[in-house]
Design an enzyme around this catalytic site. Structure first.
Site, PDB file in Angstrom:
ATOM      1  N   LYS A  49       0.839  -1.218   0.000  1.00 15.20           N
ATOM      2  CA  LYS A  49       0.000   0.000   0.000  1.00 15.20           C
ATOM      3  C   LYS A  49       0.868   1.260   0.000  1.00 15.20           C
ATOM      4  O   LYS A  49       0.641   2.181  -0.765  1.00 15.20           O
ATOM      5  CB  LYS A  49      -0.895   0.008   1.246  1.00 15.20           C
ATOM      6  CG  LYS A  49      -1.595   1.332   1.479  1.00 15.20           C
ATOM      7  CD  LYS A  49      -2.403   1.368   2.751  1.00 15.20           C
ATOM      8  CE  LYS A  49      -1.650   1.738   3.987  1.00 15.20           C
ATOM      9  NZ  LYS A  49      -1.352   3.165   4.169  1.00 15.20           N
ATOM     10  N   ASN A  50       1.872   1.279   0.882  1.00 16.35           N
ATOM     11  CA  ASN A  50       2.644   2.520   1.030  1.00 16.35           C
ATOM     12  C   ASN A  50       3.646   2.743  -0.103  1.00 16.35           C
ATOM     13  O   ASN A  50       4.380   3.721  -0.097  1.00 16.35           O
ATOM     14  CB  ASN A  50       3.320   2.567   2.402  1.00 16.35           C
ATOM     15  CG  ASN A  50       2.296   2.855   3.489  1.00 16.35           C
ATOM     16  OD1 ASN A  50       1.165   3.244   3.189  1.00 16.35           O
ATOM     17  ND2 ASN A  50       2.683   2.648   4.736  1.00 16.35           N
ATOM     18  N   ARG A 122      -4.667  10.511   3.686  1.00 17.59           N
ATOM     19  CA  ARG A 122      -3.580  11.463   3.945  1.00 17.59           C
ATOM     20  C   ARG A 122      -2.457  11.358   2.926  1.00 17.59           C
ATOM     21  O   ARG A 122      -1.781  12.331   2.605  1.00 17.59           O
ATOM     22  CB  ARG A 122      -2.979  11.179   5.323  1.00 17.59           C
ATOM     23  CG  ARG A 122      -3.603  11.887   6.463  1.00 17.59           C
ATOM     24  CD  ARG A 122      -2.691  11.771   7.650  1.00 17.59           C
ATOM     25  NE  ARG A 122      -1.418  12.423   7.398  1.00 17.59           N
ATOM     26  CZ  ARG A 122      -1.178  13.700   7.610  1.00 17.59           C
ATOM     27  NH1 ARG A 122      -2.105  14.466   8.108  1.00 17.59           N
ATOM     28  NH2 ARG A 122       0.007  14.220   7.334  1.00 17.59           N
ATOM     29  N   ASP A 146      -5.068  12.735  12.270  1.00 15.08           N
ATOM     30  CA  ASP A 146      -5.796  11.490  12.090  1.00 15.08           C
ATOM     31  C   ASP A 146      -5.845  10.736  13.398  1.00 15.08           C
ATOM     32  O   ASP A 146      -5.559  11.287  14.439  1.00 15.08           O
ATOM     33  CB  ASP A 146      -5.230  10.661  10.936  1.00 15.08           C
ATOM     34  CG  ASP A 146      -3.909  10.049  11.257  1.00 15.08           C
ATOM     35  OD1 ASP A 146      -3.497  10.135  12.422  1.00 15.08           O
ATOM     36  OD2 ASP A 146      -3.298   9.480  10.363  1.00 15.08           O
ATOM     37  N   ASP A 334       4.137   0.886  12.100  1.00 18.81           N
ATOM     38  CA  ASP A 334       2.986   0.136  11.564  1.00 18.81           C
ATOM     39  C   ASP A 334       2.920  -1.301  12.090  1.00 18.81           C
ATOM     40  O   ASP A 334       1.876  -1.938  12.047  1.00 18.81           O
ATOM     41  CB  ASP A 334       3.044   0.100  10.036  1.00 18.81           C
ATOM     42  CG  ASP A 334       2.858   1.480   9.440  1.00 18.81           C
ATOM     43  OD1 ASP A 334       2.453   2.401  10.173  1.00 18.81           O
ATOM     44  OD2 ASP A 334       3.142   1.650   8.245  1.00 18.81           O
TER      45      ASP A 334
HETATM   46  N1  EPU Z   1       6.546  14.720  10.627  1.00 22.24           N
HETATM   47  C1  EPU Z   1       6.603  16.080  10.882  1.00 22.24           C
HETATM   48  N2  EPU Z   1       6.488  16.940   9.828  1.00 22.24           N
HETATM   49  C2  EPU Z   1       6.285  16.499   8.561  1.00 22.24           C
HETATM   50  C3  EPU Z   1       6.227  15.133   8.299  1.00 22.24           C
HETATM   51  C4  EPU Z   1       6.360  14.246   9.362  1.00 22.24           C
HETATM   52  O1  EPU Z   1       6.775  16.497  12.021  1.00 22.24           O
HETATM   53  O2  EPU Z   1       6.201  17.339   7.658  1.00 22.24           O
HETATM   54  C5  EPU Z   1       6.706  13.775  11.738  1.00 22.24           C
HETATM   55  C6  EPU Z   1       5.440  12.960  11.970  1.00 22.24           C
HETATM   56  O3  EPU Z   1       4.521  13.645  12.792  1.00 22.24           O
HETATM   57  C7  EPU Z   1       5.975  11.706  12.605  1.00 22.24           C
HETATM   58  C8  EPU Z   1       7.340  11.525  11.910  1.00 22.24           C
HETATM   59  O4  EPU Z   1       7.666  12.801  11.377  1.00 22.24           O
HETATM   60  O5  EPU Z   1       6.214  11.913  13.979  1.00 22.24           O
HETATM   61  C9  EPU Z   1       7.349  10.495  10.812  1.00 22.24           C
HETATM   62  O6  EPU Z   1       6.272  10.647   9.933  1.00 22.24           O
HETATM   63  P1  EPU Z   1       6.369  10.313   8.384  1.00 22.24           P
HETATM   64  O7  EPU Z   1       6.288  11.568   7.623  1.00 22.24           O
HETATM   65  O8  EPU Z   1       7.503   9.402   8.108  1.00 22.24           O
HETATM   66  O9  EPU Z   1       5.014   9.512   8.176  1.00 22.24           O
HETATM   67  P2  EPU Z   1       4.190   9.533   6.840  1.00 22.24           P
HETATM   68  O10 EPU Z   1       5.113   9.619   5.702  1.00 22.24           O
HETATM   69  O11 EPU Z   1       3.085  10.512   6.942  1.00 22.24           O
HETATM   70  C10 EPU Z   1       4.251   6.979   6.359  1.00 22.24           C
HETATM   71  C11 EPU Z   1       3.250   5.874   6.157  1.00 22.24           C
HETATM   72  C12 EPU Z   1       2.599   5.501   7.490  1.00 22.24           C
HETATM   73  C13 EPU Z   1       3.694   5.113   8.454  1.00 22.24           C
HETATM   74  C14 EPU Z   1       4.736   6.245   8.584  1.00 22.24           C
HETATM   75  C15 EPU Z   1       5.925   5.885   9.434  1.00 22.24           C
HETATM   76  C16 EPU Z   1       2.441   6.278   3.940  1.00 22.24           C
HETATM   77  C17 EPU Z   1       1.292   6.639   3.091  1.00 22.24           C
HETATM   78  N3  EPU Z   1       2.219   6.304   5.234  1.00 22.24           N
HETATM   79  O12 EPU Z   1       3.507   8.091   6.855  1.00 22.24           O
HETATM   80  O13 EPU Z   1       1.766   4.369   7.230  1.00 22.24           O
HETATM   81  O14 EPU Z   1       3.118   4.827   9.705  1.00 22.24           O
HETATM   82  O15 EPU Z   1       5.250   6.589   7.274  1.00 22.24           O
HETATM   83  O16 EPU Z   1       6.616   4.805   8.906  1.00 22.24           O
HETATM   84  O17 EPU Z   1       3.510   5.946   3.446  1.00 22.24           O
HETATM   85  C18 EPU Z   1      -0.093   2.938   7.505  1.00 22.24           C
HETATM   86  O18 EPU Z   1       0.288   2.297   6.543  1.00 22.24           O
HETATM   87  O19 EPU Z   1      -1.042   2.533   8.239  1.00 22.24           O
HETATM   88  C19 EPU Z   1       0.544   4.213   7.818  1.00 22.24           C
HETATM   89  C20 EPU Z   1      -0.001   5.082   8.622  1.00 22.24           C
END
Ligand code: EPU
Length: 445
Positions: A49-50, A122, A146, A334
């Site tokens: 998915k990701n 998201r 979320d 995850d």
């Molecule tokens: N963060 C910030 N600012 C930003 C971006 C992130 O402060 O601009 C912080 C977040 O709040 C968090 C940390 O950085 O504390 C890491 O977040 P990240 O950006 O890596 O998460 P994401 O890219 O939004 C993806 C996956 C998530 C998974 C996380 C962590 C996708 C679509 N989503 O989210 O997957 O939990 O990385 O590995 O790739 C899921 O599959 O259920 C899911 C939520």
């Protein structure tokens, strides 16, 4: 024949008549799980998915006909398809794992991600990078928080700003515009997965070289870089914390096969841990699962690498262990709901620490309703394993939490009714059907 389980004095039909939400009867969006025999057989692991959501966004970088294979038939792919369609892109239905995407010429594309769709997924924030790179402007609804807390996008915006994008924010939308992206050095404050995706896609068409320092190292980033390179991009270092991108003027349509889903593979391994049994996870991306496999072994699963993927056996009571979530190659956040569920029936006391999302312990209250002995404080959970859980009505509030609660039902006496089962469908193709095929007693109401 319709299911006619009874909950106290009421049948499910009666409960559905009494309790309805805006989406429909509460008990209709439910899975029913009963403990059964150990799981035996093969489960084929689907595409990640990701990864696929980002690959779909990356098609915006080139007009023409793209083909993506090994696409999981999940709700998030359907929503991302709708998002692309809303911009004027043609997206086929998934046929045997194949998805065809036809991106029109620049003049016929509407670079806008509306609230109605961003609110549902998201991950749609990853259209921002390709849109500003190719169309030089876009409007994206600001994603909200979320179910596991506040989720800012400042890293995305700061990085793209450094590459020459100007942002304005009004009425819940971010408008981005650039005279043309220019490669630069981008240092991410934290190795954010989707921020790395966005910068990577933007940099592919920027003028000059972009270096992403402290980049996310997730295997899905490697997958995205592979697809982009297949389209003609010049990216090196994906999978390390320093990615170098030499911008090119134009990209070609892609033909790409999605990497297998490591989170799905770990979820299915957890199912074996909770129900017992011997299951082959066909196509599991074991190369990218080192840390989680180490933890699963530490709690008592016997895991063997096979020519087809992984073999997972569980015959004994699980054992306690400690773990902390970290960005890849650490134990991903995850995986945590599955690990906490496994540890709730393990012998001994475990401590689990969440380092990424402060609110990601919500399902713990539900596990407690099933008899788990878990105390949370801040970003730690202390879990005293109990021999068995006790089936109950529980509610899932995100993909992984809902899937973990469904699996908890495999280690619980009596029936478990999981409400909010549609969360699982966002990230897992036919979750109940595939578990049922290896012997689990689980069905959609
Ligand atoms: N963060 C910030 N600012 C930003 C971006 C992130 O402060 O601009 C912080 C977040 O709040 C968090 C940390 O950085 O504390 C890491 O977040 P990240 O950006 O890596 O998460 P994401 O890219 O939004 C993806 C996956 C998530 C998974 C996380 C962590 C996708 C679509 N989503 O989210 O997957 O939990 O990385 O590995 O790739 C899921 O599959 O259920 C899911 C939520």
């Amino acid at each position: 024949m319709p299911h006619v389980a009874r909950y106290g004095l009421y049948s499910l039909k009666q409960l559905n008549e009494c309790y309805s939400t805006r989406e429909g009867p509460l008990y209709e969006d439910a899975l029913i799980i009963r403990p059964g025999r150990p799981l035996e057989g093969d489960i084929s692991i689907k595409g990640a998915k990701n990864s696929v959501l980002k690959l779909m966004a990356a098609t915006l970088l080139a007009s023409g006909k793209h083909l993506i294979e090994n696409v999981p038939d999940i709700a998030d792919v359907a929503i991302m398809s709708d998002l692309l369609r809303s911009m004027g892109v043609e997206v086929s239905q998934i046929d045997d794992g194949k998805l065809t995407i036809v991106v029109p010429d620049e003049a016929d594309l509407v670079p806008r991600a509306p609230y109605e769709l961003v609110e549902k997924i998201r991950a749609s924030i990853v259209v921002m990078g390709p849109l500003v790179a190719r169309y030089r402007r876009c409007e994206v609804s600001v994603p909200g928080g979320d179910d596991f807390g506040h989720r800012p996008i400042d890293f995305h915006l700061n990085a793209l700003e450094a590459m020459g994008v100007r942002f304005e924010s009004a009425h819940g939308y971010i408008s981005a515009a650039t005279p043309g992206l220019v490669g630069t050095q981008v240092v991410l404050e934290f190795p954010s997965h989707t921020a790395t995706d966005n910068v990577l896609m933007a940099a592919a068409l920027a003028k000059g070289t972009t270096v992403i320092e402290n980049a996310a190292r997730e295997p899905e980033i490697i997958d995205l870089a592979r697809m982009l390179n297949g389209m003609g991009a010049k990216i090196s270092g994906a999978g390390t914390s320093r990615i170098e991108v030499h911008g090119v003027e134009e990209l070609m349509p892609a033909r790409h096969r999605v990497i297998a889903d490591r989170v799905e593979a770990a979820s299915m391994a957890a199912a074996v841990g909770l129900a017992g049994g011997n299951v082959n996870l066909i196509g599991a991306p074991s190369l990218y699962m080192e840390m989680v496999l180490e933890k699963l072994s530490a709690i008592g699963l016997t895991i063997t690498h096979t020519s087809e993927g992984l073999n997972v056996i569980c015959r004994e009571r699980l054992q306690a262990t400690d773990l902390a979530t970290l960005p890849y190659p650490g134990v991903a956040t995850d995986y945590k709901p599955f690990m906490v569920t496994l540890l709730s029936v393990a012998q001994g006391v475990s401590i689990v620490t969440e380092n990424l999302f402060s609110g990601r312990f919500k399902y713990v209250d539900e596990l407690r309703r099933m008899g788990a002995d878990i105390r949370t404080q801040g970003h730690h959970a202390v879990i005293r394993g109990v021999p068995r859980l006790s089936g109950a009505q529980v509610k899932g509030t995100d993909i992984r939490a809902a899937a973990a609660l469904a699996l908890a039902g495999l280690a619980a006496d009596g029936e478990t009714v999981l409400l909010g089962a549609s969360h699982i469908e966002r990230g897992y193709e036919d979750f109940p059907g595939r578990l049922k095929a290896v012997g689990a007693d689980i069905e959609r109401l």
